[in-house]
Motif scaffolding. Sequence first.
Motif, mmCIF file in Angstrom:
data_model
loop_
_atom_site.group_PDB
_atom_site.id
_atom_site.type_symbol
_atom_site.label_atom_id
_atom_site.label_comp_id
_atom_site.label_asym_id
_atom_site.label_seq_id
_atom_site.Cartn_x
_atom_site.Cartn_y
_atom_site.Cartn_z
ATOM 1 N N ALA A 52 0.812 -1.219 0.000
ATOM 2 C CA ALA A 52 0.000 0.000 0.000
ATOM 3 C C ALA A 52 0.845 1.268 0.000
ATOM 4 C CB ALA A 52 -0.939 -0.001 1.207
ATOM 5 N N LEU A 53 2.143 1.173 0.242
ATOM 6 C CA LEU A 53 3.010 2.349 0.313
ATOM 7 C C LEU A 53 3.880 2.448 -0.929
ATOM 8 C CD1 LEU A 53 4.223 2.042 4.024
ATOM 9 C CD2 LEU A 53 2.392 3.480 3.148
ATOM 10 N N ASN A 54 4.220 3.679 -1.331
ATOM 11 C CA ASN A 54 5.118 3.859 -2.473
ATOM 12 C C ASN A 54 6.105 5.008 -2.262
ATOM 13 O OD1 ASN A 54 3.450 6.057 -2.728
ATOM 14 N ND2 ASN A 54 2.479 5.388 -4.638
ATOM 15 N N THR A 55 6.266 5.431 -1.016
ATOM 16 C CA THR A 55 7.204 6.497 -0.705
ATOM 17 C C THR A 55 7.636 6.370 0.751
ATOM 18 O OG1 THR A 55 7.497 8.902 -0.538
ATOM 19 C CG2 THR A 55 5.280 8.038 -0.196
ATOM 20 N N LEU A 56 8.777 6.954 1.084
ATOM 21 C CA LEU A 56 9.288 6.941 2.460
ATOM 22 C C LEU A 56 8.998 8.269 3.169
ATOM 23 C CD1 LEU A 56 12.780 5.268 1.827
ATOM 24 C CD2 LEU A 56 10.677 4.156 2.626
ATOM 25 N N ILE A 57 8.024 9.010 2.692
ATOM 26 C CA ILE A 57 7.778 10.350 3.210
ATOM 27 C C ILE A 57 7.443 10.332 4.701
ATOM 28 C CG2 ILE A 57 5.337 10.296 2.582
ATOM 29 C CD1 ILE A 57 7.700 13.354 2.496
ATOM 30 N N ASP A 58 6.841 9.263 5.203
ATOM 31 C CA ASP A 58 6.474 9.209 6.617
ATOM 32 C C ASP A 58 7.695 9.287 7.522
ATOM 33 O OD1 ASP A 58 3.830 9.013 5.933
ATOM 34 O OD2 ASP A 58 3.750 6.832 6.103
ATOM 35 N N PHE A 59 8.834 8.827 7.026
ATOM 36 C CA PHE A 59 10.034 8.800 7.857
ATOM 37 C C PHE A 59 10.729 10.165 7.908
ATOM 38 C CE2 PHE A 59 9.357 4.481 6.329
ATOM 39 C CZ PHE A 59 9.274 3.816 7.549
ATOM 40 N N ARG A 60 10.208 11.133 7.201
ATOM 41 C CA ARG A 60 10.730 12.494 7.339
ATOM 42 C C ARG A 60 10.235 13.112 8.643
ATOM 43 N NH1 ARG A 60 10.391 16.675 2.458
ATOM 44 N NH2 ARG A 60 12.226 15.439 1.890
ATOM 45 N N TYR A 61 9.078 12.685 9.100
ATOM 46 C CA TYR A 61 8.467 13.280 10.285
ATOM 47 C C TYR A 61 8.621 12.398 11.530
ATOM 48 C CZ TYR A 61 6.398 15.658 6.323
ATOM 49 O OH TYR A 61 6.229 16.332 5.133
#
Length: 336
Positions: A52-61
């Motif tokens: 369901a995920l396609n980016t690591l953007i959550d790990f920026r926060y």
Amino acid sequence: MKFLDQAKIYVRSGDGGDGVIAFRREKYIEFGGPDGGNGGRGGDVIFRAVPALNTLIDFRYTQHFKARKGGNGAGSDRTGAAADNVIIDVPVGTQIFDEDRETLLADLDEAGKEILLCRGGDGGRGNAHYKTSTNRAPRRADKGWPGEERWVWLRLKLIADVGLVGLPNAGKSTLLSVASRARPKIADYPFTTLHPQLGVVRLNTTEEFVIADIPGLIEGASEGAGLGDRFLGHVERCATLLHLIDGTESQIVKHWRLIRHELEAYDPGLAAKPEIIVLNKCDSLTAEQKSAKKRALAKASGAEVLTLSGVTGEGLPELLRLLQNRVNAAKESKQA
């Protein structure tokens, strides 16, 4: 949603719970005795690949992940509770590197694949564990074992069957939009694609493949020019490369060699992948121009050159069928 394909995070598993010193004090137990329980196990840190995920953007926060300590033991030989594991969901295709950014710890290239990266500490022993025939009342209990901690780098490499490469404005985004339901940004200026785009190409009810469009390369990309060559990592897993060349340009052979040079500079293994060369925007060429440029490109590359118009769809069915055949052959050879 913003696209992020690299992130540095800190992970720590939980310490084990402490064992305790305790003695029985029941009224009708004449001599009592030790009954201090063991500590519980600390929580593990587990990485899991989810589709369901396609980016690591959550790990920026959120950059710190810590599991809880195990529960301490108690009297009556009660063992402390084990702490819950911390499960970190990442996109399929995520690689986990050590802090040096070179040591590969795990490659989560399949949905549902998991890796236990930091194991929780074992619980300490209570004094009941140390009771012997000669030591009837031990007054020893151990602290829980510490958990593990480390900084790691996450790098996402998208899972695609076909990778689109070429100079900016070669028509990669247009091809992706007409071949799939993807809707990338399309404009008449360079670098309209700023991050990789995925599209699913369905030829029929039983055949489909995933195509990845990455930002265009320019001369010196391996040295940081333009957007650099970092996004080439997203086509490393592809079965074949689709090299698009703008047919309206005058120096098509030079442009083909430029992209080949940047692929070699990034990784010779990537440059060695099967390549399909396509002369794009042929709707703007006369029959004589198209034939001459196709011959020049075939002579320089030593390979067959296809012609295409992303706007009119000329040559698109034949190209998609060839790509599907290449993908099928790659999957069959991998299973053999």
